[in-house]
Design a protein around this motif. Sequence first.
Motif, short mmCIF file in Angstrom:
data_model
loop_
_atom_site.label_atom_id
_atom_site.label_comp_id
_atom_site.label_asym_id
_atom_site.label_seq_id
_atom_site.Cartn_x
_atom_site.Cartn_y
_atom_site.Cartn_z
N GLY A 1 0.84 -1.20 0.00
CA GLY A 1 0.00 0.00 0.00
C GLY A 1 0.87 1.24 0.00
N GLY A 2 0.29 2.36 -0.40
CA GLY A 2 1.05 3.58 -0.53
C GLY A 2 0.68 4.63 0.49
N LEU A 3 1.68 5.46 0.83
CA LEU A 3 1.46 6.64 1.65
C LEU A 3 2.10 7.82 0.91
CD1 LEU A 3 2.51 5.19 5.13
CD2 LEU A 3 0.19 5.92 4.53
N CYS A 4 1.54 8.99 1.06
CA CYS A 4 2.13 10.21 0.51
C CYS A 4 2.53 10.03 -0.96
CB CYS A 4 3.28 10.67 1.39
SG CYS A 4 2.67 11.33 2.95
N CYS A 5 3.65 10.62 -1.34
CA CYS A 5 3.87 10.76 -2.79
C CYS A 5 4.48 9.54 -3.47
CB CYS A 5 4.69 12.00 -3.07
SG CYS A 5 3.61 13.44 -3.09
N THR A 6 5.29 8.75 -2.76
CA THR A 6 5.75 7.55 -3.44
C THR A 6 4.54 6.64 -3.66
OG1 THR A 6 7.74 6.22 -3.63
CG2 THR A 6 6.44 5.88 -1.64
N GLY A 7 3.57 6.73 -2.75
CA GLY A 7 2.30 6.05 -2.96
C GLY A 7 1.61 6.56 -4.22
N ASN A 8 1.61 7.90 -4.38
CA ASN A 8 1.00 8.48 -5.59
C ASN A 8 1.69 8.00 -6.86
OD1 ASN A 8 -1.19 10.35 -5.01
ND2 ASN A 8 0.30 11.44 -3.76
N GLU A 9 3.03 7.90 -6.79
CA GLU A 9 3.78 7.44 -7.97
C GLU A 9 3.34 6.03 -8.37
OE1 GLU A 9 6.44 9.00 -9.67
OE2 GLU A 9 6.62 10.81 -8.44
N LEU A 10 3.27 5.14 -7.36
CA LEU A 10 2.90 3.75 -7.66
C LEU A 10 1.41 3.61 -7.96
CD1 LEU A 10 4.97 1.34 -5.40
CD2 LEU A 10 5.60 2.55 -7.46
N LEU A 11 0.61 4.48 -7.36
CA LEU A 11 -0.82 4.48 -7.67
C LEU A 11 -1.01 4.86 -9.14
CD1 LEU A 11 -3.88 4.55 -6.97
CD2 LEU A 11 -3.54 6.89 -6.16
N MET A 12 -0.34 5.92 -9.57
CA MET A 12 -0.50 6.40 -10.96
C MET A 12 -0.08 5.33 -11.97
SD MET A 12 -1.55 9.65 -11.63
CE MET A 12 -0.67 10.49 -12.94
N ARG A 13 1.06 4.68 -11.70
CA ARG A 13 1.61 3.77 -12.72
C ARG A 13 1.22 2.32 -12.51
NH1 ARG A 13 5.89 7.20 -11.62
NH2 ARG A 13 6.05 8.81 -13.23
N GLN A 14 1.04 1.90 -11.26
CA GLN A 14 0.82 0.46 -10.99
C GLN A 14 -0.51 0.18 -10.32
OE1 GLN A 14 3.10 -1.48 -12.16
NE2 GLN A 14 4.99 -0.29 -12.24
N GLY A 15 -1.25 1.25 -9.99
CA GLY A 15 -2.56 1.06 -9.39
C GLY A 15 -2.56 0.51 -7.97
N ILE A 16 -1.45 0.63 -7.24
CA ILE A 16 -1.48 0.12 -5.85
C ILE A 16 -2.44 0.97 -5.02
CG2 ILE A 16 0.93 -0.70 -5.96
CD1 ILE A 16 1.41 1.61 -3.76
N PRO A 17 -3.04 0.39 -3.98
CA PRO A 17 -3.99 1.16 -3.17
C PRO A 17 -3.27 2.18 -2.27
CG PRO A 17 -3.69 -1.03 -2.25
CD PRO A 17 -2.93 -1.01 -3.55
N MET A 18 -3.98 3.25 -1.92
CA MET A 18 -3.43 4.30 -1.05
C MET A 18 -3.95 4.12 0.36
SD MET A 18 -1.32 6.40 -2.36
CE MET A 18 -1.31 8.03 -1.65
N ALA A 19 -3.03 3.92 1.31
CA ALA A 19 -3.45 3.77 2.70
C ALA A 19 -3.77 5.12 3.33
CB ALA A 19 -2.36 3.06 3.49
N GLY A 20 -3.10 6.18 2.87
CA GLY A 20 -3.38 7.46 3.48
C GLY A 20 -2.43 8.55 3.04
N ASN A 21 -2.72 9.76 3.53
CA ASN A 21 -1.85 10.91 3.24
C ASN A 21 -1.05 11.30 4.49
OD1 ASN A 21 -4.03 12.01 4.61
ND2 ASN A 21 -4.70 13.32 2.92
N HIS A 22 -0.44 12.47 4.42
CA HIS A 22 0.54 12.89 5.42
C HIS A 22 0.11 12.62 6.88
CE1 HIS A 22 3.63 15.25 7.28
NE2 HIS A 22 2.86 16.27 7.56
N LEU A 23 -1.06 13.10 7.28
CA LEU A 23 -1.46 12.94 8.68
C LEU A 23 -1.96 11.53 8.99
CD1 LEU A 23 -3.03 16.33 9.85
CD2 LEU A 23 -0.72 15.47 10.14
#
Length: 629
Positions: free
Chosen positions: A298-320
């Motif tokens: 799962g992704g957090l913050c921006c490396t999460g965004n990078e993998l979400l954009m290209r690989q569709g991994i789920p986002m667990a959350g943002n900064h806080l």
Amino acid sequence: MAKELKPPQELSIWEDAQKMIEKARRDGVETVWDRYEQQSPHCTFCELGLTCKNCNMGPCRISPKEGGKMQRGVCGADAHVIVARNFGRFVAGGAAGHSDHGRDLIEVLEAIVEGKAPGYQISDEAKLRRVSAELGINVDGRDVMDVARDLMDICYADFGSRKKEVGFTCRVPEKRKEIWRKLGIMPRGVDREIAEMMHRTHMGCDNDAPNTLLHAARTSLADGWAGSMIGTELSDIIFGTPAPSASRANLGVLKADHVNLLVHGHNPVVSEMVLAAAREPEMIAKAKAAGAAGINIGGLCCTGNELLMRQGIPMAGNHLMTELAIVTGAVDAMVVDYQCIMPSLVQTAACYHTKFITTADKAKFTGATHVSFHPDNAVKQARVVVEMAIEAYERRDQGRVEIPCEPVDITTGFSIEALLSALGGTLDPVLDAVKAGKIRGFTAIVGCNNPRIKHDSANVGLAKALIKKDILVLATGCVTTAAGKAGLLMPEGASMAGPGLQEVCGALGIPPVLHMGSCVDNSRVIQLCAAIANALGVDISDLPVWGASPEWYSEKAVAIGLYCVASGIPVQIGTPPHITGSDVVTNLALSGLEDLVGAAFLVEADPEKAADIMDERIKAKRKALGLSE
Ligand code: XCC
Ligand code: SF4
């Protein structure tokens, strides 16, 4: 005496956050909100930007009261000089962060060209050739690695001192470049502008606040049109250009029966390799042997965004949400690279079984496990990291696990290339919708969370207020997860939009908020604005567009805000930076820049009020273009 704890409902708008804040309190785990309380009230001098530590005759502080005792520092610097110097260094810090990230991608490209980066490759050769040709490289009939080598050289040169104008200014409308040349803020080289900002703000150099601010603008432009843009374009070339795909968001993406490994930070160079390792059959077999159903990245913050954009991994959350993710008790490992990684995460992880793993030699955390990543060893190290997560899973106490909600569906992947292909190869359908008033304008909502503001209340509030006015929203950075959790990243979210935007979203099958990527990917936003301006034969500042960062916290966010403004895109922010101790600097930011670069900052914390003010400007810009309001 300890202050009374605020109810979680006052700290975040989200159920998953509220439940985990409660669990953190039950588990005796300190969070960012606790420390924010401890630090409040903040030092007034510092809030206003009136302290200086730039030399050893100080530290100095300037009385905010006119006629007060301390009106100048020991060297004689007044409030304006001190505020401008502090702000200049703040911008330089942000530009350095994005740009050093960009440079890391050039180094990976270099290693690929030299055959020293097993596991990395040129994934989008067509884009490599397209971007290289834009920068004046001969691509016809040449071997892909020869082209890549030339591109690498041009990118490295953009960091240096020998150029008059960085390469990607080829994308900027001519009118805008004339403004930059006239003001002397055309970005020359990334490192050069950052170093010059450090020089100017040394004692006894640039002691004219507006002059310092102009160089801050130049530094930010080097970030936007070089450092960040190189980061985005090379990431697309190496890892693939994003295309629309489906995913999910919130803490519900964690799976109780899986090894949960969260990637956090910014650079896809590490997280892409970790994801690839986690997908290897051998690793999955090891996870199963340890009793897990599989490996969940799962992704957090921006490396999460990078993998979400290209690989569709789920986002667990943002900064806080980063501490709160660990508080679920379900995170077996958190693997980080750099930027926005709270140092507290080492302590949070230590309260559970979570393995906290650092990977960048320039971002070590005392108490963490360091697994040093380089292009030549990344494949091997990624396996080491995944194995650590599997081992930690075996130590997980399922009795302490609480996954607070079900995930929500999102769509992602709106690179400019993806947008164009969704539109049939040209911007015309969007331009037609703008001309017809169905889309009245655009706003890129970018950036962070900040415990000063109820978590995501302003990010979501502003997005909803704008789409209601038929203003299409683009999201990057931590706003992405906020928009996703609010249902705004799904085509169905268009039901919350005004009638015009609803119609366009329905016809194209797109959401009212388009996810364009991570924070460095704000380069996609300025590139898109430049392309629209070029298509209409106008300057960027003539467009009905805004940037916004309602809950920003970081130096990088200010660098982004300033390069948007200097590019002609006005920017709303929820809280001011530490500049209000100088009326010269504050007035320049809020209005003076309008005369210089055709855009300025708006400070307005209330999302509805902000949307109304933004709408007024959009009306005026539409009118000036000869369009209906
Ligand atoms: Fe950091 Fe990029 Fe801000 Fe999120 S949005 S808190 S900068 S991770 Ni960029
Ligand atoms: Fe004080 Fe001037 Fe030194 Fe800053 S540079 S610490 S204002 S003496």
